[in-house]
Design an enzyme around this catalytic site. Structure first.
Site, PDB file in Angstrom:
ATOM      1  N   ASP A 182     152.314  74.919  -1.752  1.00 24.55           N
ATOM      2  CA  ASP A 182     152.410  73.456  -1.688  1.00 24.55           C
ATOM      3  C   ASP A 182     151.332  72.889  -2.617  1.00 24.55           C
ATOM      4  O   ASP A 182     150.134  73.027  -2.354  1.00 24.55           O
ATOM      5  CB  ASP A 182     152.180  73.009  -0.239  1.00 24.55           C
ATOM      6  CG  ASP A 182     152.205  71.496  -0.086  1.00 24.55           C
ATOM      7  OD1 ASP A 182     152.267  70.785  -1.114  1.00 24.55           O
ATOM      8  OD2 ASP A 182     152.148  71.036   1.062  1.00 24.55           O
ATOM      9  N   ILE A 183     151.752  72.254  -3.701  1.00 26.78           N
ATOM     10  CA  ILE A 183     150.762  71.825  -4.699  1.00 26.78           C
ATOM     11  C   ILE A 183     149.913  70.631  -4.229  1.00 26.78           C
ATOM     12  O   ILE A 183     148.970  70.247  -4.912  1.00 26.78           O
ATOM     13  CB  ILE A 183     151.391  71.530  -6.094  1.00 26.78           C
ATOM     14  CG1 ILE A 183     152.373  70.349  -6.049  1.00 26.78           C
ATOM     15  CG2 ILE A 183     152.010  72.775  -6.691  1.00 26.78           C
ATOM     16  CD1 ILE A 183     152.644  69.738  -7.418  1.00 26.78           C
ATOM     17  N   TRP A 190     167.261  63.375 -18.415  1.00 28.66           N
ATOM     18  CA  TRP A 190     168.695  63.627 -18.211  1.00 28.66           C
ATOM     19  C   TRP A 190     169.030  65.127 -18.099  1.00 28.66           C
ATOM     20  O   TRP A 190     169.920  65.634 -18.770  1.00 28.66           O
ATOM     21  CB  TRP A 190     169.517  63.003 -19.346  1.00 28.66           C
ATOM     22  CG  TRP A 190     169.484  61.517 -19.461  1.00 28.66           C
ATOM     23  CD1 TRP A 190     168.472  60.673 -19.118  1.00 28.66           C
ATOM     24  CD2 TRP A 190     170.525  60.677 -19.992  1.00 28.66           C
ATOM     25  NE1 TRP A 190     168.817  59.375 -19.390  1.00 28.66           N
ATOM     26  CE2 TRP A 190     170.068  59.345 -19.930  1.00 28.66           C
ATOM     27  CE3 TRP A 190     171.789  60.927 -20.522  1.00 28.66           C
ATOM     28  CZ2 TRP A 190     170.835  58.264 -20.377  1.00 28.66           C
ATOM     29  CZ3 TRP A 190     172.544  59.856 -20.971  1.00 28.66           C
ATOM     30  CH2 TRP A 190     172.078  58.540 -20.896  1.00 28.66           C
ATOM     31  N   TYR A 220     158.594  56.021  -8.965  1.00 25.49           N
ATOM     32  CA  TYR A 220     158.691  57.374  -9.518  1.00 25.49           C
ATOM     33  C   TYR A 220     158.017  57.436 -10.895  1.00 25.49           C
ATOM     34  O   TYR A 220     157.159  58.288 -11.144  1.00 25.49           O
ATOM     35  CB  TYR A 220     160.161  57.802  -9.598  1.00 25.49           C
ATOM     36  CG  TYR A 220     160.390  59.074 -10.379  1.00 25.49           C
ATOM     37  CD1 TYR A 220     160.006  60.315  -9.863  1.00 25.49           C
ATOM     38  CD2 TYR A 220     160.983  59.052 -11.640  1.00 25.49           C
ATOM     39  CE1 TYR A 220     160.216  61.491 -10.588  1.00 25.49           C
ATOM     40  CE2 TYR A 220     161.206  60.216 -12.366  1.00 25.49           C
ATOM     41  CZ  TYR A 220     160.817  61.425 -11.835  1.00 25.49           C
ATOM     42  OH  TYR A 220     161.022  62.581 -12.561  1.00 25.49           O
TER      43      TYR A 220
END
Ligand SMILES: NC(=O)c1ccc[n+]([C@@H]2O[C@H](COP(=O)([O-])OP(=O)(O)OC[C@H]3O[C@@H](n4cnc5c(N)ncnc54)[C@H](OP(=O)(O)O)[C@@H]3O)[C@@H](O)[C@H]2O)c1
Length: 290
Positions: free
Chosen positions: A38-39, A152, A127
């Site tokens: 878990d970073i 994308w 984000y």
């Protein structure tokens, strides 16, 4: 052999890095899913670095749900900003080269020409803001780092634009898609292959030949989401109708012209980038049910 730690290895890019890794004398990859590493826990990262003598990190771990990020901003910032800072500080402490993946969402609504790596940023949502702060943390704390912005991403497996279009086409749905947002569809296996090539070049040559900084990587060429959806539908056995619509009608907030200028990536790393239409053809071929 140098250990290359890949974080977030069960995500779209992580899986592509697993699929494209070619065993050789230089590297031993260490693929870690969220459950293995878990970073957001700096102690876990440091223990992993020490236990495996990590020399390179490719950070694919991220909070990537753009819609949910508006409600879950704190969680999003923890993963995309703070944790990027932990990785960068530890990379500096242990002499590790850090590859950090970022996004075109750091840019704003400006239209008209491809974004250069050092163009002003202006994220439109949580984000994008969280990824921008992550980039800034990496640039401020790491010694040797490559921030690779992409956009994308798609492939024949997992949940992404290509597989969603295939599912809609198979149901016989009429697909409505915005035609006023332009970018470069990017086959995730091309990006993964390019990252391994860069890691290898850096390992074999002098680090100073490859300046730390921000680089852009997408496939060559540009398309609207409508163009991309149309090209996918046209390549499928059961063809379906694709109808253009405007993003104002859908209420989507996204850069209108999020084409990334890749010239520094091409000139520094001397890597040829495929055109999105050629890569889409390859993706369809690999997807084709046997
Ligand atoms: N997909 C795109 O179109 C796109 C475009 C531009 C840039 N990017 C960037 O490319 C990178 C890779 O994206 P992707 O498409 O592979 O995203 P993805 O499929 O969502 O993969 C991200 C991975 O990170 C994991 N993760 C989340 N929180 C974590 C934590 N605290 N510690 C460790 N792992 C954690 C996720 O696990 P869970 O799923 O279990 O949470 C997931 O496996 C990201 O930096 C993203 O911002 C993606």
């Amino acid at each position: 052999m140098s250990v290359v730690l890949v974080t977030g290895s069960e995500g779209q890019l992580g899986v592509a890095l697993q699929a494209t890794f070619k065993a050789g004398p230089l590297f031993a990859p260490l693929f870690c899913s969220k459950f293995m590493l878990d970073i957001t826990d700096a102690g876990q990262i440091e223990a992993c670095i020490k236990a495996h003598a990590v020399r390179y990190i490719i950070n694919c771990a991220a909070y990537t749900n753009v819609q949910w990020a508006e409600q879950e901003a704190a969680t999003c910032f923890k993963v995309n900003s703070l944790a990027a800072g932990y990785l960068a500080a530890l990379a500096a402490k242990y002499g590790i080269v850090l590859f950090h993946i970022s996004t075109d969402y750091v840019f704003g609504l400006t239209k008209g020409r491809p974004f250069n790596p050092n163009d002003p940023t202006d994220p439109l949502n949580q984000y994008g803001q969280s990824k921008l702060v992550g980039e800034q943390m990496v640039a401020a704390r790491a010694t040797h780092f490559y921030i690779i912005r992409t956009a994308w991403l798609y492939g024949e497996k997992g949940r992404n634009f290509f597989t969603k279009m295939v599912a809609l086409a198979q149901k016989g749905d009429v697909i409505q898609m915005v035609d006023d947002q332009i970018g470069s569809p990017t086959y995730v296996y091309d990006l993964a292959t390019a990252i391994w090539e860069v890691v290898e070049k850096i390992a074999k040559n002098n680090l100073t030949d490859y300046p730390s900084g921000i680089y852009h990587y997408t496939n060559e060429g540009v398309a609207s989401w409508y163009d991309f959806a149309y090209a996918i539908a046209a390549a499928l056995p059961n063809r379906c109708a694709v109808i253009p619509r405007s993003s104002a009608a859908v209420g989507l907030k996204r850069p209108y012209y999020s084409v990334l200028n890749k010239s520094s990536f091409r000139s520094v790393f001397q890597i040829k980038i495929p055109h999105w239409q050629d890569s889409l053809a390859l993706c369809v071929k690999r997807w084709q049910p046997q």
